[in-house]
Each structure stands twice: as structure tokens, then as C-alpha cells.
Design a protein around this motif. Structure first.
Motif, short mmCIF file in Angstrom:
data_model
loop_
_atom_site.label_atom_id
_atom_site.label_comp_id
_atom_site.label_asym_id
_atom_site.label_seq_id
_atom_site.Cartn_x
_atom_site.Cartn_y
_atom_site.Cartn_z
N ILE A 163 0.84 -1.19 0.00
CA ILE A 163 0.00 0.00 0.00
C ILE A 163 0.88 1.24 0.00
N GLY B 164 1.97 4.51 1.29
CA GLY B 164 1.82 5.24 2.55
C GLY B 164 2.29 6.67 2.40
N PRO B 165 2.24 7.43 3.48
CA PRO B 165 2.64 8.84 3.39
C PRO B 165 4.12 9.03 3.04
N TYR B 166 4.95 8.09 3.47
CA TYR B 166 6.38 8.25 3.21
C TYR B 166 6.93 7.30 2.18
N TYR B 167 6.43 6.08 2.18
CA TYR B 167 6.93 5.10 1.21
C TYR B 167 5.86 4.02 1.02
N GLN C 123 4.46 0.50 1.41
CA GLN C 123 4.69 -0.48 2.44
C GLN C 123 4.12 -1.85 2.11
N VAL D 236 2.43 -5.10 3.14
CA VAL D 236 1.53 -5.43 4.23
C VAL D 236 1.57 -6.93 4.51
N GLN E 177 -4.82 -0.61 6.20
CA GLN E 177 -4.55 0.82 6.34
C GLN E 177 -4.02 1.14 7.73
N VAL F 223 -0.34 0.47 7.89
CA VAL F 223 0.49 1.53 7.32
C VAL F 223 0.58 2.70 8.29
N GLN G 76 4.12 4.02 9.67
CA GLN G 76 4.75 5.13 8.95
C GLN G 76 4.53 6.50 9.58
N LYS G 77 3.45 6.63 10.33
CA LYS G 77 3.20 7.98 10.83
C LYS G 77 3.97 8.29 12.10
N GLN G 78 4.30 9.53 12.24
CA GLN G 78 4.93 9.97 13.48
C GLN G 78 3.84 10.35 14.47
N SER H 121 -2.33 13.27 7.01
CA SER H 121 -1.89 12.72 5.73
C SER H 121 -0.38 12.80 5.55
N ARG H 122 0.22 13.79 6.17
CA ARG H 122 1.67 13.91 6.07
C ARG H 122 2.40 12.82 6.89
N GLY H 123 1.67 12.19 7.73
CA GLY H 123 2.29 11.13 8.55
C GLY H 123 2.66 11.70 9.86
#
Lengths: 225, 225
Positions: free
Chosen positions: A63, A65-68, A70, A72, B139, B142, B146-148, B223-225
Motif C-alpha cells: 500500500i 503510505g505517506p512516506y513510502y 509499504q 503489508v 490501512q 500503514v 509510517q506515521k509519526q 496525511s503527512r504522517g
DNA sequence: ATAATTTTATGATTTAAATCACATTTTTTT
DNA sequence: AAAAAAATGTGATTTAAATCATAAAATTAT
């Protein structure tokens, strides 16, 4: 290439529940397509028009993702690749990429839905598989967030040996970058841990070949996180 | 308390597909049980004998991990709580805990399986829900990795406002410790981020009450993570 | 066979968030 | 209302792993 489901050696548990006639209908409305390593089998964002089933090879679900992007999940032969994204949404919510030479059977969605309608046994089997798959998702979630790198790498090695290649000695078909993707860590960390394991005589490694020497220890590391 | 499914205001989309007779059968083989905050609705490791459906309140699905018990998902009213763990395995693979006063409808598993068998429309709806649920799992996966922290907290605030309480102003029924659990971070980090958001005038907070002042900004952070 | 590219190895540095430690506030119990 | 317990706030420290940097090895292309 049109299918002959009745003769198929890779038949899904669900299709086995179908009558001979059901399997004939399926044959007429499905086809098998070969994919090479790296090919997209399903592409996120496009319309989902077919149910896909992995007959042979190996694939990953990924999927954006916001940064890369990923990974799953890894999918083994004998599983449907795209049920959630085909039935759950009109637009594919994830991509499926071959990570090895693969054969995928595409089934016309309407045909698939009709089979669900006509055969409670088929439906039931599909439901069981979806349920199991969701359980795996939950467990993955825990693994991803709670295990440290050594545990994650132990995990994926066990997965390779026990579920994918069915041997303690195998050639990994993916590089360390991708292994990192699979368990959410960096290429460098994978390299370090793999070499630690070699030094500790837990595995042997030469090129793409990995031999598991001390499975017990791997299992210990996997469960400890 | 025995149910009268036909009159139920919280009926699932799947049950709506049943005939009047099907709903009568369901009524005879299900009952509604109230739970208080913190009560276990389903307990990991025990035998799964019933399908559970959340009629009202709020619940969380949690799994025992190597280091701590991890919340995998929040469940809102109108959803089945235990399908994967009831149909996918004989033993419950996760716990479900009420995070608010809740009403849960327990359905005898055999009855549920019979309904699946007898009603293709019911089956289909269950399949659709399982598929959607699996997409949500992906989702979540992810998001978790990925998110901070700021993105995660933004996410959960949006989730509260848009999916759970349906308002920009709500009382959170869980403490910060638990919010941390939900998004895999520590109590302290949640506290810090929440207060940052207050300073940045993105939210207002007094006790358990949260008012979202700048939803756009929250969405951006999400959305930016 | 040689060059170019990809993959792997490994040390040094940075970083985001956890943990620790403690104070303060809020809620619950007696 | 007072005491006890739970929840929150905040600075300092630690930590695991990412990132950066560079070299070496292996694979692929020319």
C-alpha cells in the motif's frame, strides 16, 4: 490461457466445494496469466474488475503510505490475492506485486459473485478464509509494532522456512532491501542482524542461500520480540 | 434478555437482508448483554462459542503481544466483534473489551452458520463486511508504522470526531494511557502532543472534553504522517 | 573480460520517541 | 471534607534503529 478448473492442481479449498458444473462455469470465466518477478498483478488506484487467485509463485500486497510504499503481507500460492480490494471497494486499495515467477488466475467478478450466491459451501469457505486472513493481519500488526529487529528477522526467516519454502535450507528470492520492507526496517539493519545471526551460528549464509542451523534459537528470538 | 431482531434499531446490514422468518430464528437464538467500561466481551484464549455483535457503545480489539497487550482496532456499533475469531478459529485469538457502556448481542454460532447457509444475501453482506474490515486492517498497518506521533494523534482525533462521536466537540471516554495504546505510543508522548495542539490552537481541551478548532490542519498532519 | 550497476557490509552520527523521575492536577473512595 | 488513587504534565536521559557515508563484493550488461 483458458482454465480447466476441474483438472487444476492448485485448486482453492473453496473451489473444491463447488459442483462439477460450478467448476465448469468457473473455467469458462477465468484465465491464468503468468507474471515475472516485479510485475504488478493488481495496481492500487485502478478499477478492480477481477478476483485474482495465486496458483503458483509468490506475491506481496503493498500500500502506498505517506512516506513510502509499504508491504503489508506476503501471499503464498493457494490464496486469493484481491478479495478485499475487489469485493470491499470498486477501486483497488492496494497493489499486488509478484516477488517471484507466478501464475495468477483471474476470475470475472460477476461470475465469482454468482458462485457465492449459488453455493453456500463455496461462500462458507470464502468466509473462513477471509476470517483467517484477518486474524493474520492482526497478528502482523502486533509483530510490526512490538518486536525488535532481531525478532522480526527471526520471524521472517521462520516464515520462509516453514511456510514458504518448506525447508531449513532455501534461496531467498528477494534482496535485503525488500526483506527490510517486509518487516519495516532498513536494509542496513537487516544486513547487520543477518550477519549477527551468522556469527552466532544461528544461520549460514552464502549469497542468496540461507541455511537455518538453530531453529530453536530463532523461535525463541521470534517469541521474545 | 431475548431479542426481537425485527424491531431492533441497531440491526446489522447483513441481518436486514434476512427474511422475516430468518430474523425470527435469529431472535430465538441470540441475546443482548450489557457491559460496563473495562469489561471483557470476548477473552483471548477461551473457546469461541458465540458470534458477538456490538449494538451500542464502543469496544476495542486487543491481542496479547510479546511485551504488552496491544489494541488492534476500535469497533463502533453496528459491527460484528468476533467474526474472525469465531469462524477462523475455535479458540479466541483476541480479546474484545468494552471501552464504554455497551450492549452486545450474542448469537449462537450454529444458528449464525445456518443463516449463512440459507441466505446468500446474508452471506454476501458478511463477506462484504469482512473485506472492508480487512482493508481497514491494512490501512491501520500503514498508519502504525509510517506515521509519526503528531500524525497518529491527529488521526485518532479525526477518527473520534468523524467516525465515533460524529461531532467536532466530544468527551473522550478513554484516558491518555489508552490513547497511546490505540496508536502505539506512550502516555507521555500523547500528553505532549495534545498540549502542543492546544498551544497551536488546533484543538481546545478541558478535562475529557476536546473541541477541534482547526480540522484542516489536523487532516494535513494526518496525511503527512 | 571489462565496465557499469546493484547489492551487501559496516562504522559514525542523528533522531524520534520511549523511559525515567517527579510534580501537579483530577477523580474516586472513605 | 480529607485521604488515597488515578491521571496528567514536563524536563532530563536513554535507546533502538534510521540515516549517512563509504567501501567491498556480487551481479549484470556491454
Amino acid at each position: 490461457m483458458e482454465n480447466k478448473c476441474i483438472l487444476c492442481a492448485h485448486k482453492s479449498a473453496a473451489v473444491c466445494k463447488l459442483t462439477e458444473n460450478g467448476q465448469k462455469v468457473l473455467s469458462k470465466n477465468s484465465l491464468t496469466v503468468p507474471f515475472r518477478k516485479g510485475d504488478f498483478i493488481i495496481k492500487q488506484g485502478t478499477y478492480s474488475t477481477n478476483v485474482a487467485y495465486l496458483k503458483s509463485g509468490l506475491a506481496k500486497i503493498q500500500i502506498v503510505g505517506p512516506y513510502y510504499t509499504q508491504v503489508v503481507k506476503i501471499v503464498k500460492p493457494g490464496n486469493y490475492l484481491g478479495l478485499p480490494t475487489t469485493i470491499g471497494d470498486k477501486i483497488n486499495q492496494y497493489s499486488v506485486v509478484a516477488i517471484d515467477e507466478s501464475e495468477v488466475c483471474f476470475i470475472d467478478t460477476t461470475t465469482f459473485m454468482n458462485l457465492l450466491n449459488d453455493s453456500p459451501e463455496f461462500s462458507r469457505q470464502i468466509i473462513i478464509e477471509l476470517c483467517k486472513s484477518e486474524l493474520v493481519s492482526y497478528q502482523n500488526c502486533v509483530r510490526r509494532t512490538q518486536k525488535q529487529i532481531r525478532g522480526k528477522v527471526a520471524d521472517i526467516l521462520l516464515e520462509f522456512s516453514e511456510n514458504i519454502y518448506n525447508s531449513d535450507s532455501f534461496n531467498v528470492h528477494i534482496n535485503q532491501e525488500e526483506m527490510g520492507n517486509l518487516v519495516d526496517s532498513s536494509r542496513e539493519s537487516i544486513s547487520r542482524v543477518l550477519n549477527e545471526f551468522v556469527k552466532e551460528r544461528v544461520i549460514e549464509m552464502s549469497g542468496k542461500k540461507i541455511v537455518i542451523l538453530n531453529k530453536e534459537h530463532l523461535k525463541l528470538m521470534s517469541s521474545r520480540g
